[in-house]
Design an enzyme around this catalytic site. Structure first.
Site, PDB file in Angstrom:
ATOM      1  CD  GLU A 151      -7.935  -3.258  -1.748  1.00 12.27           C
ATOM      2  OE1 GLU A 151      -7.470  -3.720  -0.683  1.00 12.27           O
ATOM      3  OE2 GLU A 151      -7.258  -2.584  -2.527  1.00 12.27           O
ATOM      4  N   GLY A 194      -0.583  -3.738   4.941  1.00 14.96           N
ATOM      5  CA  GLY A 194      -1.656  -4.660   5.261  1.00 14.96           C
ATOM      6  C   GLY A 194      -2.066  -4.517   6.709  1.00 14.96           C
ATOM      7  CB  SER A 207      -9.421  -1.354   4.612  1.00 17.07           C
ATOM      8  OG  SER A 207      -8.133  -0.763   4.578  1.00 17.07           O
ATOM      9  CB  THR A 219      -0.895  -0.043   1.267  1.00 18.60           C
ATOM     10  OG1 THR A 219      -1.642  -1.253   1.247  1.00 18.60           O
ATOM     11  CG2 THR A 219      -1.859   1.106   1.365  1.00 18.60           C
ATOM     12  CB  THR A 264      -3.943  -0.046  -1.178  1.00 18.97           C
ATOM     13  OG1 THR A 264      -3.317  -1.307  -1.353  1.00 18.97           O
ATOM     14  CG2 THR A 264      -5.430  -0.248  -0.980  1.00 18.97           C
TER      15      THR A 264
END
Length: 589
Positions: free
Chosen positions: A440, A489, A467, A401, A419
């Site tokens: 995603e 992450g 997320s 990201t 991201t």
């Protein structure tokens, strides 16, 4: 004057070796202090573009969008217009913090069986590199909405520097080269990705100049059409075709599943303006991103758990012990309760209540480690030192990201994390358009963690996956003290929490707090940690309590800004992680 491309007869970018006349790589500087505003990102070209916008009179939002667009050029394996993100903004005039949710959504055709075949979840690698994993991108609309609400530039003006950068090119560094090398096997299985990033079958050489005129043309078209070309027009049709018919190289043995995204999914997409999360910590106001991000609630819960201990007075071992245990407990609750608020009730107020945090904090002992995985607790009915909501174990997610942080001369601040999920996203470049698609949707749980028990983060039509992004702004009496965020992450949450506690409790400088060796406990029996953390003198004391560590090469890559004295700003980036970041201020001094 921008160089125009009359026609592209090949779907390759121009990659030329560096020559005596080629531009030198921009310097990577971990800290700058000065006037006029500040920008910090992982990339020097992107940070410089942001600072140039500030220098010309743009505000923090203008600079943040320009920087993000540039990162789509120079850091395309972490972020770009094929992905999504979360934008947190502090308005100096009103003293308010606002957020934009630009998270990707599942197509309307998605069900809770999206990643299930023959009754079994797909292998993660197969799910990731597929059309199935691609969510409707939200990044371009996030830029547009941020500029319309708070900026002074229009989309064309904000994207123009990045378009020019894509055309003229930039010097390939070791990080860019290695990110392609890491993904060479799957990049080589898609014609469009191979032609873009593996010219001649190899990643562009370090020191060569990499150009992406396809992306430059796409940027120009999106800006010219005010995104209509993506959310319903020609670019959108190309994107949908790529999802439905991934451009797999003939003869490839990779099993690549098609997705079912439609142009109507793109046309329906909306950025959501959400209330930020808020918690009080040591008399400060900590604002973050609400669900579907778990960043704000999980960072906030961990801080609330730590609130009852004066971390400034304990030993280094006890500080790290309590930091590790706080995130263990907060992660147990994260997995159980956080999902898309349009599909399930997320108990944000309960997760961030001090009463709930205190009921968790009393589980932590100074001389013992809590077994893991810890069960989740019920924030709607806190029971002191007791967890009753079932087991909660970590599922790993992607670690690529990017985050940028911006402040302007007026005191406005942006913390923005964006991201495309895994490094290289789905691995699929939209042919002729020059950008990678996200993966995603693999942030959803493929199947319920507990069989037969409903879960808030299963796939669904139009749903946003949970997320871990945690763009965070801290206020002191209504004024920005600092802003911070990171990629990584689920390690984002622990990285931000560790930086905040190091700066606010342990009185480290912001640069030292960012640079400090990291550990990332996410409700597992073993705590991943960087080699420097494991080698530190404190580790023996932590092991004596019962902590177990495994080595992780690198955790996070934070950027931050902080209010300095006399109206100045301090920009801070990583000294070494990801090759070092790029902190910039308008006028050093």
């Amino acid at each position: 004057m921008l160089r125009t491309v009359a026609a592209l007869t090949l779907s390759v970018v121009l990659v030329a070796p560096a020559t005596a006349g080629a531009a030198e790589p921009a310097p990577r500087v971990p800290e700058q202090v000065g006037w006029g505003g500040a920008v910090s990102s992982v990339d020097p070209d992107a940070s410089q573009i942001g600072v140039d916008v500030l220098r010309r009179g743009g505000n923090a939002v203008d600079a943040a969008v320009a920087t993000a667009a540039a990162l789509g050029v120079t850091d395309p394996f972490s972020a770009g217009i094929g992905g999504g993100g979360f934008f947190v903004y502090y308005d100096a005039h009103s003293g308010r913090v606002s957020t934009l949710d630009g998270r990707e959504t599942a197509p309307r055709s998605a069900t809770d069986q999206l990643f299930v075949e023959n009754g079994k979840p797909l292998p993660f690698a197969e799910a990731m590199t597929s059309g199935l994993s691609v969510g409707v991108p939200g990044t371009p609309k996030t830029w547009q909405q941020a500029l319309r609400k708070w900026g002074t530039l229009n989309l064309r003006e904000a994207m123009a520097p990045a378009e020019a950068l894509a055309r003229r090119g930039f010097v390939v560094d070791k990080t860019f080269n290695s990110q392609i090398a890491n993904n060479a096997a799957r990049f080589a299985d898609f014609t469009s990705t191979r032609d873009l990033y593996l010219p001649g079958g190899q990643p562009p050489a370090v020191g060569s100049t990499f150009r992406n005129p396809q992306l430059a043309d796409t940027y120009r078209e999106l800006a010219r059409t005010e995104l209509a070309s993506l959310y319903g027009g020609a670019v959108g049709r190309d994107l949908v075709k790529t999802v439905q018919q991934p451009p797999v190289v003939p003869g490839s043995t990779r099993k690549v599943r098609a997705g079912a995204m439609e142009i109507s999914d793109l046309a329906r997409y909306q950025v959501e303006r959400r209330d930020p999360t808020h918690t009080r910590y040591r008399g400060l106001d900590v604002y973050g991103m609400a669900a579907p991000s778990s960043g704000g609630t999980t960072v906030g819960e961990a801080l609330n758990i730590l609130e009852s201990t004066d971390l400034s007075k304990v030993s280094d071992v006890q500080y790290l012990h309590r930091f590790i245990e706080s995130t263990k407990l907060a992660f147990a609750d994260r997995l159980r309760w956080v999902g898309d608020p349009a599909f399930s009730r997320v108990p944000t107020e309960g997760l961030l209540s001090q009463k709930f945090a205190d009921s968790r904090a009393c589980l932590i002992k100074s001389d013992a480690v809590l077994p893991a995985p810890q069960p989740a607790a019920d924030p709607n009915n806190p029971q002191a030192c007791e967890a009753t909501a079932g087991m909660s174990a970590l599922r790993e997610d992607a670690e690529r990201t990017t985050h940028l942080t911006v402040a302007d001369r007026w005191g406005n601040v942006v913390a923005y994390t964006l991201t495309i999920e895994a490094e290289g996203g789905s691995g699929i470049v939209v042919p002729g358009r020059g950008f990678l698609l996200n993966n995603e949707l693999t942030d959803f749980e493929f199947v319920p963690p507990t069989a037969g028990v409903p879960h808030p983060n299963l796939p669904g039509p139009g749903k946003r996956p949970r997320s871990s992004m945690a763009p965070t702004i801290v206020l002191d009496h209504g004024k920005v003290l600092l802003a911070v965020g990171s990629p990584g992450g689920s390690t984002i949450i622990t990285t931000v929490t560790q930086i905040l506690t190091a700066r606010l409790d342990r009185n480290m400088s912001l640069l030292d707090a960012v640079a400090a060796p990291r550990a990332s406990q996410r409700n597992a029996a073993t705590t991943p940690a960087e080699a420097e953390f494991i080698a530190a003198a404190t580790t023996a004391g932590l092991q004596a309590i019962g902590h177990k560590f495994s080595q992780n090469a690198e955790i996070g890559a934070a950027t931050a800004v902080e209010r300095a004295s006399n109206g100045r700003w301090r920009a801070v980036a990583e000294p070494t992680r990801r090759g070092g970041g790029a902190a910039r201020v308008v006028k050093v001094g």
